[in-house]
Scaffold this active site. Structure first.
Site, PDB file in Angstrom:
ATOM      1  N   THR A 197      -4.001   3.696  -0.247  1.00 57.23           N
ATOM      2  CA  THR A 197      -4.422   2.428  -0.860  1.00 57.23           C
ATOM      3  C   THR A 197      -3.293   1.408  -0.784  1.00 57.23           C
ATOM      4  O   THR A 197      -3.505   0.249  -0.412  1.00 57.23           O
ATOM      5  CB  THR A 197      -4.848   2.665  -2.330  1.00 57.23           C
ATOM      6  OG1 THR A 197      -5.918   3.615  -2.331  1.00 57.23           O
ATOM      7  CG2 THR A 197      -5.298   1.386  -3.000  1.00 57.23           C
ATOM      8  N   ASN A 218     -15.008   8.532   5.132  1.00 57.68           N
ATOM      9  CA  ASN A 218     -14.741   9.581   4.147  1.00 57.68           C
ATOM     10  C   ASN A 218     -16.009  10.239   3.624  1.00 57.68           C
ATOM     11  O   ASN A 218     -16.002  11.388   3.228  1.00 57.68           O
ATOM     12  CB  ASN A 218     -13.923   9.022   2.973  1.00 57.68           C
ATOM     13  CG  ASN A 218     -14.432   7.692   2.485  1.00 57.68           C
ATOM     14  OD1 ASN A 218     -14.530   6.724   3.236  1.00 57.68           O
ATOM     15  ND2 ASN A 218     -14.797   7.633   1.219  1.00 57.68           N
ATOM     16  N   GLN A 256      -8.757   9.823   6.643  1.00 58.05           N
ATOM     17  CA  GLN A 256      -9.548  11.054   6.831  1.00 58.05           C
ATOM     18  C   GLN A 256      -9.293  11.704   8.182  1.00 58.05           C
ATOM     19  O   GLN A 256      -9.849  12.764   8.459  1.00 58.05           O
ATOM     20  CB  GLN A 256     -11.046  10.756   6.667  1.00 58.05           C
ATOM     21  CG  GLN A 256     -11.445  10.403   5.247  1.00 58.05           C
ATOM     22  CD  GLN A 256     -11.226  11.536   4.241  1.00 58.05           C
ATOM     23  OE1 GLN A 256     -11.076  12.701   4.612  1.00 58.05           O
ATOM     24  NE2 GLN A 256     -11.186  11.199   2.966  1.00 58.05           N
ATOM     25  N   SER A 287      -2.734   8.954   3.803  1.00 59.51           N
ATOM     26  CA  SER A 287      -2.269   9.459   2.507  1.00 59.51           C
ATOM     27  C   SER A 287      -1.913  10.934   2.642  1.00 59.51           C
ATOM     28  O   SER A 287      -2.640  11.668   3.321  1.00 59.51           O
ATOM     29  CB  SER A 287      -3.449   9.353   1.533  1.00 59.51           C
ATOM     30  OG  SER A 287      -3.082   8.836   0.305  1.00 59.51           O
ATOM     31  N   THR A 327      12.786   2.809  -4.982  1.00 57.60           N
ATOM     32  CA  THR A 327      13.510   4.035  -4.625  1.00 57.60           C
ATOM     33  C   THR A 327      12.551   5.060  -4.045  1.00 57.60           C
ATOM     34  O   THR A 327      11.476   5.309  -4.605  1.00 57.60           O
ATOM     35  CB  THR A 327      14.214   4.609  -5.873  1.00 57.60           C
ATOM     36  OG1 THR A 327      15.069   3.578  -6.381  1.00 57.60           O
ATOM     37  CG2 THR A 327      15.033   5.840  -5.544  1.00 57.60           C
ATOM     38  N   CYS A 337     -21.426   6.218 -10.537  1.00 55.96           N
ATOM     39  CA  CYS A 337     -22.086   5.888 -11.789  1.00 55.96           C
ATOM     40  C   CYS A 337     -21.510   4.589 -12.321  1.00 55.96           C
ATOM     41  O   CYS A 337     -20.380   4.544 -12.784  1.00 55.96           O
ATOM     42  CB  CYS A 337     -21.868   7.005 -12.800  1.00 55.96           C
ATOM     43  SG  CYS A 337     -22.909   6.836 -14.230  1.00 55.96           S
TER      44      CYS A 337
HETATM   45  N1  PLP Z   1      -9.257   5.506   2.791  1.00 52.40           N
HETATM   46  C1  PLP Z   1     -10.076   6.569   2.893  1.00 52.40           C
HETATM   47  C2  PLP Z   1     -10.956   6.690   4.091  1.00 52.40           C
HETATM   48  C3  PLP Z   1     -10.105   7.537   1.896  1.00 52.40           C
HETATM   49  O1  PLP Z   1     -10.921   8.581   2.010  1.00 52.40           O
HETATM   50  C4  PLP Z   1      -9.261   7.371   0.769  1.00 52.40           C
HETATM   51  C5  PLP Z   1      -9.315   8.344  -0.338  1.00 52.40           C
HETATM   52  O2  PLP Z   1     -10.330   8.959  -0.595  1.00 52.40           O
HETATM   53  C6  PLP Z   1      -8.415   6.258   0.725  1.00 52.40           C
HETATM   54  C7  PLP Z   1      -8.441   5.346   1.747  1.00 52.40           C
HETATM   55  C8  PLP Z   1      -7.489   6.040  -0.427  1.00 52.40           C
HETATM   56  O3  PLP Z   1      -6.554   7.064  -0.502  1.00 52.40           O
HETATM   57  P1  PLP Z   1      -5.564   7.145  -1.761  1.00 52.40           P
HETATM   58  O4  PLP Z   1      -6.437   7.301  -2.955  1.00 52.40           O
HETATM   59  O5  PLP Z   1      -4.721   8.312  -1.496  1.00 52.40           O
HETATM   60  O6  PLP Z   1      -4.823   5.870  -1.805  1.00 52.40           O
END
Ligand code: PLP
Length: 406
Positions: A73, A151, A181, A203, A241, A329
């Site tokens: 993110t 995802n 993903q 991530s 850091t 939800c």
């Molecule tokens: N992008 C995709 C395709 C994801 O599946 C996710 C998390 O599910 C993210 C971005 C965001 O990842 P994070 O929550 O580790 O920042």
């Protein structure tokens, strides 16, 4: 009760190898990697080494092109807002209707602040149309943000091709891909097939590193302004850091994903295909979302007509099975996922969506357990549905017509 974890697209278990690689930086090597004394040098070395590992993982890019962040993110926010701030003359963004909220939400925010955003539609299988993409590009297009794989459905987009088209149309258009993903699942060769991509995010926690660490690839010369401002870390492009243990863990996770990739992928694909076939055989009126499109080998997104995904999850949970639904939800009502809505999943099925996402630790016993439990769960929920005829295990005639949209 044993846990059958089938939510690896949400997060993955920390691999023991990763945990071991992190250990020293929580304890003896706790020093600040920017400190000048010798005692801090193992921490600084760990970051240097991790950057080399990730740079190799991305197809042998330059170390200076890899930034460590706290998550995908952050990487995606940095890339999008950073590009907008560095290029005020360009006011148009191209993205898709099925991005993760980390891109979708930013694009909507950019639209609210006056930028023009094109959200490309997808077809019933979840594919993008190349002609629509080409038509969307404009002289003032700043950035194209298209995910590598979805995802929710696992549908893979042809990012290589889209990036090449964007650059051939106008070399100044920036290309960002969300590889959250695909990191560890598909090759990320930024000097090869993905050479036209300028920015790529992922991530750690989707590939067996802990939550709280991510990376952003920024191709040399890409004009973006820093998002996190402060110290001189990460070449002044991401202050704060460094999270030394997690960065060391991310590097180990990336190595692990490459070490036994072929064997792990083959097993995951076999289990996913077994689940897909088995559920289709055992459950009438079930759709596989993304079927017919190129898909990640670990993801199975299904829609069961005439029941609620939340009900299925609730009962799977009672049998120790962890999965997720395509619904969010919000304010008391169950909103179907924006991804499945964009794919025009029929309304009789869209609420009954469940995502099973496999990982390196899933076993044959896990698949057997799901194939035993899932059909029973569906049958018990359908007994309560006014649209289902339990005596004949099929929809009532009027429901069948609804299903066909007639
Ligand atoms: N992008 C995709 C395709 C994801 O599946 C996710 C998390 O599910 C993210 C971005 C965001 O990842 P994070 O929550 O580790 O920042």
């Amino acid at each position: 009760m044993r846990t059958v974890y089938l939510d690896n697209n949400a997060t993955t278990a920390i691999a023991p190898e990763v945990r071991e690689a992190m250990e020293a930086y929580f304890t003896a090597e706790y020093f600040n990697p920017s400190s000048a004394y010798d005692r801090a040098s193992p921490a600084a070395q760990a970051i240097k080494r991790a950057r080399e590992v990730v740079a190799r993982f991305l197809g042998g890019v330059e170390r200076s092109e890899v930034l460590f962040t706290s998550c995908a993110t952050e990487s995606l926010n940095t890339a999008l807002y950073g590009a907008v701030r560095a290029n005020p003359a360009r006011r148009h963004v191209v993205t898709t209707a099925v991005e993760h909220p980390a891109v979708d939400g930013v694009c909507k925010d950019l639209a609210r602040s006056g930028l023009d955003v094109t959200f490309l539609p997808v077809d019933r299988a979840g594919n993008l149309d190349l002609r629509t993409f080409i038509q969307a590009l404009r002289p003032d297009t700043l950035i194209v943000a298209v995910m590598h794989a979805n995802n929710e459905t696992g549908v893979i987009f042809p990012v290589e091709q889209l990036a090449r088209i964007a650059k051939e149309t106008d070399p100044a258009i920036l290309v960002l891909t969300d590889a959250t993903q695909t990191a560890g699942k598909l090759p990320l060769d930024l000097n090869g097939a993905l050479r036209h991509v300028d920015l790529l995010a992922f991530s750690g926690h989707k590939l067996h590193a802990p939550k709280g660490v991510g990376a952003l690839f920024v191709r040399r010369g890409t004009p973006i302004r820093p998002f996190m401002i402060g110290g001189h870390q990460e070449g002044g492009r991401r202050a704060g850091t460094e999270n030394v243990p997690y960065i060391a863990g991310l590097a180990r996770a990336v190595e692990l994903a490459q070490e036994d990739h072929a064997a792990v992928e083959a097993r995951i694909r076999r289990l996913r295909d077994q689940l897909e076939r088995g559920l289709l055989e055992r459950i009438p009126c079930l759709e596989v979302n993304g079927q017919g499109a190129p898909r990640l080998p670990n993801t199975l997104n299904i829609s069961v007509h005439f029941i609620e995904g939340e009900g299925i999850l609730y009962q799977l949970n009672a049998h120790g099975i962890c999965a997720s639904s395509g619904s969010a939800c919000t304010s008391g009502s169950l909103e179907p996922s924006h991804v499945l809505r964009a794919m025009q999943v029929p309304f009789t099925a869209i609420h009954g969506s469940v995502r099973l996402s496999l990982g390196r630790y899933n076993t044959d016993e896990d698949a057997d357990h799901v194939l035993e439990v899932f059909p029973r769960v569906v049958a018990s929920l359908r007994r309560l549905s006014p649209y289902w005829d339990p005596a004949h295990d099929r929809p009532r005639p009027e429901a069948e017509a609804m299903m066909r949209g007639t």
